[in-house]
Scaffold this motif. Sequence first.
Motif, PDB file in Angstrom:
ATOM      1  N   GLY A  23       0.863  -1.179   0.020  1.00 44.71           N
ATOM      2  CA  GLY A  23       0.020   0.017  -0.182  1.00 44.71           C
ATOM      3  C   GLY A  23       0.924   1.005  -0.126  1.00 44.71           C
ATOM      4  O   GLY A  23       0.260   2.490   0.192  1.00 44.71           O
ATOM      5  N   ILE A  24       1.991   1.348  -0.457  1.00 46.50           N
ATOM      6  CA  ILE A  24       2.982   2.563  -0.434  1.00 46.50           C
ATOM      7  C   ILE A  24       2.491   3.375  -1.761  1.00 46.50           C
ATOM      8  O   ILE A  24       2.579   2.719  -2.849  1.00 46.50           O
ATOM      9  N   THR A  25       2.173   4.308  -1.507  1.00 52.98           N
ATOM     10  CA  THR A  25       1.610   5.361  -2.532  1.00 52.98           C
ATOM     11  C   THR A  25       2.531   6.616  -2.960  1.00 52.98           C
ATOM     12  O   THR A  25       2.379   7.325  -4.091  1.00 52.98           O
TER      13      THR A  25
ATOM     14  N   GLN B 201       9.121   5.012   0.703  1.00 57.39           N
ATOM     15  CA  GLN B 201       9.965   3.652   0.236  1.00 57.39           C
ATOM     16  C   GLN B 201      10.477   2.992   1.242  1.00 57.39           C
ATOM     17  O   GLN B 201      11.099   3.543   2.086  1.00 57.39           O
ATOM     18  N   GLN B 202      10.444   1.694   1.264  1.00 60.01           N
ATOM     19  CA  GLN B 202      10.993   0.812   2.444  1.00 60.01           C
ATOM     20  C   GLN B 202      11.977  -0.114   1.691  1.00 60.01           C
ATOM     21  O   GLN B 202      11.872  -0.528   0.672  1.00 60.01           O
ATOM     22  N   MET B 203      12.832  -0.603   2.644  1.00 60.54           N
ATOM     23  CA  MET B 203      14.119  -1.417   2.371  1.00 60.54           C
ATOM     24  C   MET B 203      13.821  -2.903   2.406  1.00 60.54           C
ATOM     25  O   MET B 203      13.322  -3.331   3.468  1.00 60.54           O
ATOM     26  N   VAL B 204      14.252  -3.590   1.423  1.00 58.76           N
ATOM     27  CA  VAL B 204      14.209  -5.180   1.414  1.00 58.76           C
ATOM     28  C   VAL B 204      15.508  -5.421   0.865  1.00 58.76           C
ATOM     29  O   VAL B 204      16.059  -5.034   0.108  1.00 58.76           O
TER      30      VAL B 204
ATOM     31  N   PRO C 158       5.408   2.766  -4.592  1.00 57.02           N
ATOM     32  CA  PRO C 158       4.424   2.774  -5.586  1.00 57.02           C
ATOM     33  C   PRO C 158       4.546   2.228  -7.084  1.00 57.02           C
ATOM     34  O   PRO C 158       5.928   2.301  -7.269  1.00 57.02           O
ATOM     35  N   GLU C 159       3.893   2.044  -7.908  1.00 64.93           N
ATOM     36  CA  GLU C 159       3.729   1.588  -9.194  1.00 64.93           C
ATOM     37  C   GLU C 159       4.507   2.807  -9.876  1.00 64.93           C
ATOM     38  O   GLU C 159       4.136   4.057  -9.579  1.00 64.93           O
TER      39      GLU C 159
END
Length: 790
Positions: free
Chosen positions: A529-531, A536-539, A609-610
């Motif tokens: 659900g990041i818009t 942005q988050q780190m993986v 987000p996209e």
Amino acid sequence: MKTLIYAWRFLTRAKSYTIINLLGLAFSLACCMVLIRYLHYELTVDANCIDSKNIIVPLRDIEGNIYPSDNPKPTEKVNWGISDDYIIDRCRLFTLENENIIQGEVNYRTRLLAADSTFFHFFRYPVIAGEAVLDTPDAAILTRSYARQLFGEKNPIGEVLEYSGKMLTVRGVIDRPSCKTSWDFDLLISLNHRDDWRQLNIELMRVLPGLDLNEVNARSNVYHENVYHEQVRYRFITWKDFYFEPTVADKYKSILHFGNRHYLSILSVVTVLLFLVGVLNFINLYLVFMMKRTRGYGIKKVFGLSRRALFVEIWLENFLLVAASLFVAWVLVEVTQSFCVQLLGETVTYTVFDLWLSVGILVLLPLFTSVYPWLKYGYNRPITSMRNLSSSRMSVATRIVFLGIQYVITLSLIIVSIYFKRHFDLLIETSPGYRTEGNVRVELAHETTTFGLDAAYWERQKLIREKLNECPHIEFWTCTSSMIQQKSHSICQILNDRNQSVPMLTCYVTADFFRLYDLKVVDGQIPEGITQFVNQQMVLNRAAMKALGYRNREEAFVRSETPLWISESQSGEIEEGGTSLMPVAAVIEDYYPGHLSEGIRPMAFLVGPEFWMGHTLIRAKEGREKDLQEYLRRIVKDMYHTDDFIYERLKDMTAQLYKEDRHIARVYSTFALAAILVSCLGLFGLSLFDIHRRYKEIAVRKINGAQMLDICLLLSRKYLLVLATAFAIAVPLSVVFILNYTEGFSVKAPMDAGMFLLALLAVAVISMGTLFWQVNRAAQINPAEVIKRE
């Protein structure tokens, strides 16, 4: 003239040996010529470039990401770049690999190159129609193939195209040069078509011959921090070396061709080995010719035959054989042309080089093959030559050694070909660690996104999204900036909370990216659900966690040396994201982001987000891929009035990573078979002579009670011993080569006894099959008739 007639007469009398020798040399020459023509084609890339050794291209290295760039200007801190005093001429270029133009109402994709008017000062292209000039901002030059795609057989000169909202006028049509070129564009336009191209340009510089590139690189090829806090350095190379530059980022490889020196080295080794097999076979069989005339040469020497006259006679016979073999070889090259295109992946056209190659073979090969027979017989005393040398130990040993060398080369090629086939199968069959089945990448929009987007663009994108959501053949889809494979990634320096830095492949993805490829989460949870990009988050993957020294996700905090994203706050200020420590939201299982031999690499994923202007990734429902492709075709047809769109199956894209491995496996397999054929022809000729010479011995043994098995063992024992000795030599040679070739591979096929025994069995069966007819015929002879003839 008499010598020529005598040489021809002897060759026609010994028809069997002549035909065997001719065919063996012809097959060897045909294989060598195919490879030599391809090597020449690769090594003369950009022969249409004017003075390529004095044309320089800068390579910008930004933290391990290398791009061709412009000439940097010296600063107060860094004295890098080439001084204008050394530059004679320059040409700036912009490459746009997947642009859109409009002709009439139809949209077309194009590989576009925007260049200064000096472009044709650097490269020559055949002009088919009009003129090759870029002297006005609206000037456009088409390649022949692209002109045919746009206008068919109609003359395109003066026709109007639309690009980025501006008009272009076709001024000329150019053809591809006879040589291979680094550039692979469809449309060439003026750099003045726009004031702002919104991307980094490439600059070619023609410099004075006295420029010392080593000195320039010594001060430029050192990392320095730029205004964006990035580590940057420059390296300068000549355009002559650019084609073989392996470090350039993959983003340029759709409009630029690049070669592989290592691959060419492998082909060069194969060429030399095949040439040796053919020449040794030729000399070996020719020595059999000579043995039939040793007494004749001895008598001629008594009557005054000089060494010079003997050499001329031997050379003429070799020349006639080589000329006939060369003719047959060219016939084979022509007949197998389509197969060679599939084998090597390139269409090599006929050029003047082929004439010089033929002349070189005709002049040098007869001289080379004549030397040993001339030394062997030219310096013998007449009384020695008048003896029957065919049974001497020296002559037999020479023939056996030559045959043994042929077997060593043949067995080595077969062993290596079997290994490369196994290695290629391993690469194809090994899972890369992500799902490929049913996943496709598509590009439906025919839009020019480089220079800003209007409301109509967003409306069309919205309509495409609606169509994708309505499609009954799609399981789910997403738009993301990065692909699963390495070529779409960039390298960033990621630091842990102890300021230890690790270079990592960095990808900008959505949460659906992990679901699309079935990437396993081993710790944490993929953020949904990041818009907004600022959120942005780190993986990380397991390899990244290990490289950064973390065992648990909860203790992992990372940042980048340089901004991972740049955004504008509500107050209008520019914010740089990713430079402060951020927690790791999830850890995923490792996968291979590129070629398996490169291994697992540390990877960082920015989940956001996209990205509408990125890659459209789709998972099709099982068994519905063809329906999906047709559905997408209709969308493009209705919206852009064209059938042209990009549809790539991930399975095919993954297989494309191993294109070069497939070529290597095919090359070794094909030419190993050719080596077997040539060696067996030589074995057939030698055994024909050897067995015929022992007819009396066979007859006597049969009278004394020898059975057929005894005779078969008698005649085959020598050749089996040669084969066994050659195998013992070929195995360690092959092992050393394979180990050296695969030294840096993370994933490689294992070697086992089976591959060596399979090679031995293949050569033994074919060789013994070659001998069987003659051995069987010799075993069936009537002793009385043989003794009567003697």
